[in-house]
Structure formats: C-alpha cells, structure tokens
Design a protein around this motif. Structure first.
Motif, PDB file in Angstrom:
ATOM      1  N   ILE A   9     -12.364  11.177 -15.292  1.00 32.74           N
ATOM      2  CA  ILE A   9     -11.991   9.767 -15.163  1.00 32.74           C
ATOM      3  C   ILE A   9     -11.349   9.327 -16.478  1.00 32.74           C
ATOM      4  CG2 ILE A   9     -12.799   7.420 -14.743  1.00 32.74           C
ATOM      5  CD1 ILE A   9     -13.162   9.270 -12.332  1.00 32.74           C
ATOM      6  N   ARG A  10     -10.147   8.766 -16.364  1.00 29.52           N
ATOM      7  CA  ARG A  10      -9.405   8.314 -17.546  1.00 29.52           C
ATOM      8  C   ARG A  10      -8.981   6.872 -17.362  1.00 29.52           C
ATOM      9  NH1 ARG A  10      -5.401  13.474 -18.581  1.00 29.52           N
ATOM     10  NH2 ARG A  10      -7.066  15.014 -18.580  1.00 29.52           N
ATOM     11  N   VAL A  11      -8.837   6.171 -18.458  1.00 27.67           N
ATOM     12  CA  VAL A  11      -8.242   4.833 -18.458  1.00 27.67           C
ATOM     13  C   VAL A  11      -7.206   4.802 -19.565  1.00 27.67           C
ATOM     14  CG1 VAL A  11     -10.261   3.666 -17.497  1.00 27.67           C
ATOM     15  CG2 VAL A  11     -10.007   3.835 -19.957  1.00 27.67           C
ATOM     16  N   THR A  12      -6.135   4.075 -19.336  1.00 27.20           N
ATOM     17  CA  THR A  12      -5.128   3.944 -20.379  1.00 27.20           C
ATOM     18  C   THR A  12      -5.678   3.064 -21.502  1.00 27.20           C
ATOM     19  OG1 THR A  12      -4.140   2.000 -19.349  1.00 27.20           O
ATOM     20  CG2 THR A  12      -3.239   4.168 -18.716  1.00 27.20           C
ATOM     21  N   GLY A  13      -5.019   3.088 -22.640  1.00 33.24           N
ATOM     22  CA  GLY A  13      -5.450   2.271 -23.766  1.00 33.24           C
ATOM     23  C   GLY A  13      -5.468   0.794 -23.446  1.00 33.24           C
ATOM     24  N   CYS A  14      -4.465   0.324 -22.716  1.00 33.29           N
ATOM     25  CA  CYS A  14      -4.397  -1.102 -22.360  1.00 33.29           C
ATOM     26  C   CYS A  14      -5.560  -1.503 -21.465  1.00 33.29           C
ATOM     27  CB  CYS A  14      -3.069  -1.418 -21.682  1.00 33.29           C
ATOM     28  SG  CYS A  14      -1.650  -1.287 -22.776  1.00 33.29           S
ATOM     29  N   VAL A  15      -5.880  -0.668 -20.490  1.00 38.27           N
ATOM     30  CA  VAL A  15      -7.005  -0.961 -19.604  1.00 38.27           C
ATOM     31  C   VAL A  15      -8.310  -0.910 -20.392  1.00 38.27           C
ATOM     32  CG1 VAL A  15      -8.318  -0.140 -17.607  1.00 38.27           C
ATOM     33  CG2 VAL A  15      -5.824  -0.223 -17.505  1.00 38.27           C
ATOM     34  N   SER A  16      -8.464   0.086 -21.234  1.00 35.20           N
ATOM     35  CA  SER A  16      -9.670   0.223 -22.044  1.00 35.20           C
ATOM     36  C   SER A  16      -9.866  -0.992 -22.945  1.00 35.20           C
ATOM     37  CB  SER A  16      -9.583   1.495 -22.884  1.00 35.20           C
ATOM     38  OG  SER A  16     -10.717   1.616 -23.710  1.00 35.20           O
ATOM     39  N   ASP A  17      -8.797  -1.428 -23.584  1.00 39.85           N
ATOM     40  CA  ASP A  17      -8.880  -2.597 -24.462  1.00 39.85           C
ATOM     41  C   ASP A  17      -9.335  -3.835 -23.702  1.00 39.85           C
ATOM     42  OD1 ASP A  17      -8.036  -1.022 -26.569  1.00 39.85           O
ATOM     43  OD2 ASP A  17      -5.986  -1.827 -26.600  1.00 39.85           O
ATOM     44  N   LEU A  18      -8.756  -4.057 -22.520  1.00 38.46           N
ATOM     45  CA  LEU A  18      -9.121  -5.240 -21.750  1.00 38.46           C
ATOM     46  C   LEU A  18     -10.550  -5.130 -21.226  1.00 38.46           C
ATOM     47  CD1 LEU A  18      -8.289  -8.003 -20.782  1.00 38.46           C
ATOM     48  CD2 LEU A  18      -7.262  -6.929 -18.761  1.00 38.46           C
ATOM     49  N   MET A  19     -10.976  -3.932 -20.856  1.00 35.43           N
ATOM     50  CA  MET A  19     -12.363  -3.755 -20.418  1.00 35.43           C
ATOM     51  C   MET A  19     -13.329  -4.116 -21.549  1.00 35.43           C
ATOM     52  SD  MET A  19     -12.081  -0.264 -18.149  1.00 35.43           S
ATOM     53  CE  MET A  19     -13.779  -0.215 -17.583  1.00 35.43           C
ATOM     54  N   ALA A  20     -12.983  -3.750 -22.779  1.00 38.89           N
ATOM     55  CA  ALA A  20     -13.840  -4.058 -23.929  1.00 38.89           C
ATOM     56  C   ALA A  20     -13.863  -5.549 -24.236  1.00 38.89           C
ATOM     57  CB  ALA A  20     -13.365  -3.274 -25.146  1.00 38.89           C
ATOM     58  N   GLU A  21     -12.758  -6.233 -23.971  1.00 33.50           N
ATOM     59  CA  GLU A  21     -12.631  -7.664 -24.280  1.00 33.50           C
ATOM     60  C   GLU A  21     -13.175  -8.579 -23.192  1.00 33.50           C
ATOM     61  OE1 GLU A  21      -8.487  -8.452 -24.883  1.00 33.50           O
ATOM     62  OE2 GLU A  21      -8.319  -6.957 -26.471  1.00 33.50           O
ATOM     63  N   ASP A  22     -13.112  -8.135 -21.933  1.00 30.46           N
ATOM     64  CA  ASP A  22     -13.380  -9.025 -20.801  1.00 30.46           C
ATOM     65  C   ASP A  22     -14.383  -8.393 -19.835  1.00 30.46           C
ATOM     66  OD1 ASP A  22     -13.318 -10.599 -18.509  1.00 30.46           O
ATOM     67  OD2 ASP A  22     -11.144 -10.840 -18.528  1.00 30.46           O
ATOM     68  N   PRO A  23     -15.640  -8.832 -19.890  1.00 27.71           N
ATOM     69  CA  PRO A  23     -16.666  -8.257 -19.011  1.00 27.71           C
ATOM     70  C   PRO A  23     -16.353  -8.426 -17.517  1.00 27.71           C
ATOM     71  CG  PRO A  23     -17.669  -9.632 -20.703  1.00 27.71           C
ATOM     72  CD  PRO A  23     -16.191  -9.817 -20.804  1.00 27.71           C
ATOM     73  N   ASP A  24     -15.703  -9.524 -17.142  1.00 32.09           N
ATOM     74  CA  ASP A  24     -15.341  -9.715 -15.731  1.00 32.09           C
ATOM     75  C   ASP A  24     -14.331  -8.661 -15.290  1.00 32.09           C
ATOM     76  OD1 ASP A  24     -17.013 -11.901 -15.325  1.00 32.09           O
ATOM     77  OD2 ASP A  24     -15.457 -13.344 -15.866  1.00 32.09           O
ATOM     78  N   PHE A  25     -13.336  -8.402 -16.136  1.00 29.12           N
ATOM     79  CA  PHE A  25     -12.364  -7.370 -15.801  1.00 29.12           C
ATOM     80  C   PHE A  25     -13.040  -6.004 -15.732  1.00 29.12           C
ATOM     81  CE2 PHE A  25      -9.448  -3.985 -17.047  1.00 29.12           C
ATOM     82  CZ  PHE A  25      -8.560  -4.062 -15.981  1.00 29.12           C
ATOM     83  N   GLU A  26     -13.921  -5.719 -16.678  1.00 31.00           N
ATOM     84  CA  GLU A  26     -14.619  -4.423 -16.669  1.00 31.00           C
ATOM     85  C   GLU A  26     -15.408  -4.245 -15.371  1.00 31.00           C
ATOM     86  OE1 GLU A  26     -17.622  -1.709 -19.364  1.00 31.00           O
ATOM     87  OE2 GLU A  26     -17.701  -3.886 -19.595  1.00 31.00           O
TER      88      GLU A  26
END
Length: 94
Positions: A9-26
């Motif tokens: 399972i991989r996530v791009t850097g942009c997705v990873s960054d937003l997951m770290a910043e936004d619990p709802d998005f994660e």
C-alpha cells in the motif's frame, strides 16, 4: 472483506501530507481504501465498473475514484495489474 491482494500500500507525498494535516481526510482516505479492496469502486462510470470487475478475473489494473474533502475533491486508488502495489493519489497526480 478483501476481494484481492493489494500488494504494498502506497500513498503519494501530497496524499500523505494531507492525511497528516487533516484527520477527516485521513479517515475518509482509509475508508476509501477499504471500499476499494472490497470491490466498491466508488464514483466511476458503468463501463469502468465493468472493467474493474473483469480485472478481478483477468488481472488488469483496478482504478477506483472516491469523493474526498480536499482541494481536488476526489482521491484515486490504483492497484497495479501485477497486484504488487496499490497507490492512493490525487487526480492531478494520475
């Protein structure tokens, strides 16, 4: 219930960054991954849905699209034809 092996399972850097910043998005991103693995392909056309269903048998790539609370409004999940990896990315990264 998981219908196929996703590989790594991989996530791009942009997705990873937003997951770290936004619990709802994660939370939505992880729920989307579970939907993908269960065969719920999200917001795709009927033709694409048929292609994904056929890919479960013939080993082609699988692409799902889900609505998400982010600037792009969607997140894509792509499982490679060889099932070595599944990647979560934004439409602009596709």
């Amino acid at each position: 219930m998981q219908l196929f092996e996703p590989g790594q399972i991989r996530v791009t850097g942009c997705v990873s960054d937003l997951m770290a910043e936004d619990p709802d998005f994660e939370r939505i991103a992880m729920a989307s991954l579970h939907r993908h693995l269960a065969g719920d392909w999200g917001e795709i056309s009927e033709d694409d849905r048929d292609m994904n269903n056929a890919a479960m048998v013939n080993g082609d790539r699988i692409l799902s699209v889900y609505l998400a609370p982010c600037a792009e409004g969607r997140v894509y999940i792509l499982t490679d034809y060889d099932r070595e990896s599944t990647t979560m990315l934004f439409p602009s990264e596709y």
